[in-house]
Write an enzyme that holds these catalytic residues in place. Structure first.
Site: not given
Length: 501
Positions: A172, A195-197, A248-249, A270-271, A304, A401
């Protein structure tokens, strides 16, 4: 697909649908490990607004992740041995290069992620701000000299770089989530593996190319693309990785934390969030609507810290909804490069289905559609910005969310009632509220169980402040002077034998 250093080295017939760049060499199709581009491009990267293929990256796994960690480990001690000033100079060069190439970076970002071009430019500037800040902060990591317990001894406390850092970043904010993690790590003297998405790897590789040009030594910055499970397994188990940073989640964060426990790594998580946005009866309603638009609909609600639940006091509820509806109905939806567009597509079909499921559940339980409510006529993953009223705590969207352009509005009566409702979630990342009474502001602020609170503002992110949450929203802070300390270890030294002769 042939090996390629950049997509623009491919034959004309194989070139993909990407707007022209001022510097085409920023568009990479290979991973970046130990200062070299490598890997066979095989995974499609698509534009969510059109479905067009815009690039390819390698589908790498455990072997490549291990090679990246080993390269970062070799590079670590020489990089850590450099003076803070030397590291600062290279970080500053990287910052300058990011700003010099902001148009191209934003073009790549919008094409692979979908957000409007103006927002992409803002993200590049935001990403650059972390590089600039930590270029300066590198020179400010301080230790301590403490009062000694013995006359013949002295106590010193050093802060030293933790070692190799793995950064697993989301789609995002594919630029800012990288620099927010690796700029402080590099400033502290750590080396990094990113490691990117897979939805947005091209922005990460473009940033790596600029880092290469800035003069980071080989192995200092590495970017691995491909199989998240295989790569993540290496990053969380490799003994040379000493910190895993993840945005991420919450479920994935818990998994990574469990995997990292086998080697007792530090994890910086950081979730997810479930941000409340509270409008009290003494609020400036126009300002509150401005804040709600910023907090709810930026990046199509895919942030987020995005507002997930809007609580409005009964006496101003209808007036607030009317004002919000006027603003939402005026939003322009379309391809991020189209003139005046401020709402792009959602990232994937799965994201659309989640928004649809939350709306369907709410409607079945008595909610009403005040605006939007379904897919947009443009097709693909475009979705109408939506307002629901008559929302209650029993609905799925109150506890999960949504991560989409859905604004559910709850009605409340008393301050205690809304604070309890706002805190009734397992997460605690960001919260927002609008009020003018100073006593109310402090009472509500102190009772909200969140790591960040926006008061009379819907935009809280800045490199100057610590970003992070409480409860199941994470366990670390990014940004500010606190952020760089995450990447250091304390070493206590007791120096004896200092008795006077």
């Amino acid at each position: 697909m042939p090996r390629s250093v950049g997509l623009f080295h491919l034959p004309m017939s194989d070139r993909v649908k990407m707007r022209a760049l001022n510097d085409p060499s920023l568009l990479k199709s290979q991973a970046y490990i130990n200062g070299v581009y490598s890997g066979t491009p095989s995974v499609n990267v698509t534009n969510p607004a059109t479905g067009d293929v815009i690039g390819w990256v390698p589908n790498q796994g455990a072997a490549e992740a291990t090679a990246a960690v080993d390269a970062a480990s070799v590079a670590f001690h020489p990089w850590a041995a450099r003076t803070a000033k030397e590291r600062s100079v290279i970080l500053r060069k990287w910052f300058d290069l990011i700003l010099a190439n902001r148009q191209d970076l934003a073009t790549i970002l919008t094409t692979e992620q979908g957000k409007p071009f103006a927002e992409a430019l803002g993200e590049i500037d935001y990403a650059a701000s972390y590089v600039e800040f930590y270029a300066e902060e590198a020179k400010r990591i301080a230790g301590e000299v403490l009062p000694s317990h013995r006359a013949d001894a002295r106590i010193m406390v050093l802060r030293q770089p933790i070692g190799v850092v793995a950064a697993i970043t989301p789609w995002n904010f594919p630029a800012a989530m990288i620099t927010r993690k690796i700029a402080p790590a590099l400033a502290a003297g750590c080396t990094v593996v990113v490691k990117p998405a897979l939805e947005t790897p091209l922005t990460a590789l473009a940033l790596a190319e600029l880092a290469h040009r800035a003069g980071f030594p080989a192995g200092t910055v590495n970017v691995v693309t491909g199989d998240a499970r295989a790569i993540g397994g290496v990053l969380t188990s490799h003994p040379k990785v000493r910190l895993v940073g993840f945005t991420g989640s919450t479920p994935v964060g818990k998994l990574l934390m469990a995997q990292a426990s086998t080697t007792v790594k530090k994890v910086a998580l950081e979730l997810g969030g479930n941000a409340p946005f509270i409008v009290f009866d003494d609020a400036d309603l126009d300002a509150a609507v401005d804040g709600a638009m910023l907090s709810k609909f930026r990046n199509m609600g895919q942030t987020c810290v995005c507002t997930n639940r809007i609580y409005v006091q009964s006496t101003v509820h209808d007036a607030f909804v009317d004002k919000l509806k006027l603003r939402v109905d005026a939003l322009k939806i379309g391809d991020g490069f189209s003139e005046g567009v401020n709402q792009g597509p959602l990232i994937t079909e799965a994201a659309v289905r989640k928004v649809e499921a939350h709306i369907a559940d709410a409607l079945a339980k008595g909610a009403n559609v005040a605006s939007g409510g379904g897919r947009h006529a443009l097709g693909h993953t475009f979705f109408q910005p939506t307002i629901l009223t008559g929302v209650t705590a029993e609905m799925t969207l109150a506890q999960e969310e949504t991560f989409g352009p859905l604004a559910p509005v709850f009605r409340f009566e008393k301050d205690d009632e809304v604070v309890a409702a706002a805190n009734d979630t397992e997460t605690g990342l960001a919260a927002y509220f609008y009020a003018r009474d100073v006593g109310r502001i402090f009472r509500v602020l102190e009772r909200l169980e969140y790591g960040m609170v926006g008061i009379n503002t819907g935009l809280i992110s800045t490199e100057l402040a610590p970003f992070g949450g409480v409860k199941e929203s994470g366990n670390s802070r990014e940004g500010s002077s606190h952020g760089i300390l995450e990447f250091t270890e304390l070493k206590y030294a007791c120096i004896g034998g200092l008795a006077a002769e």
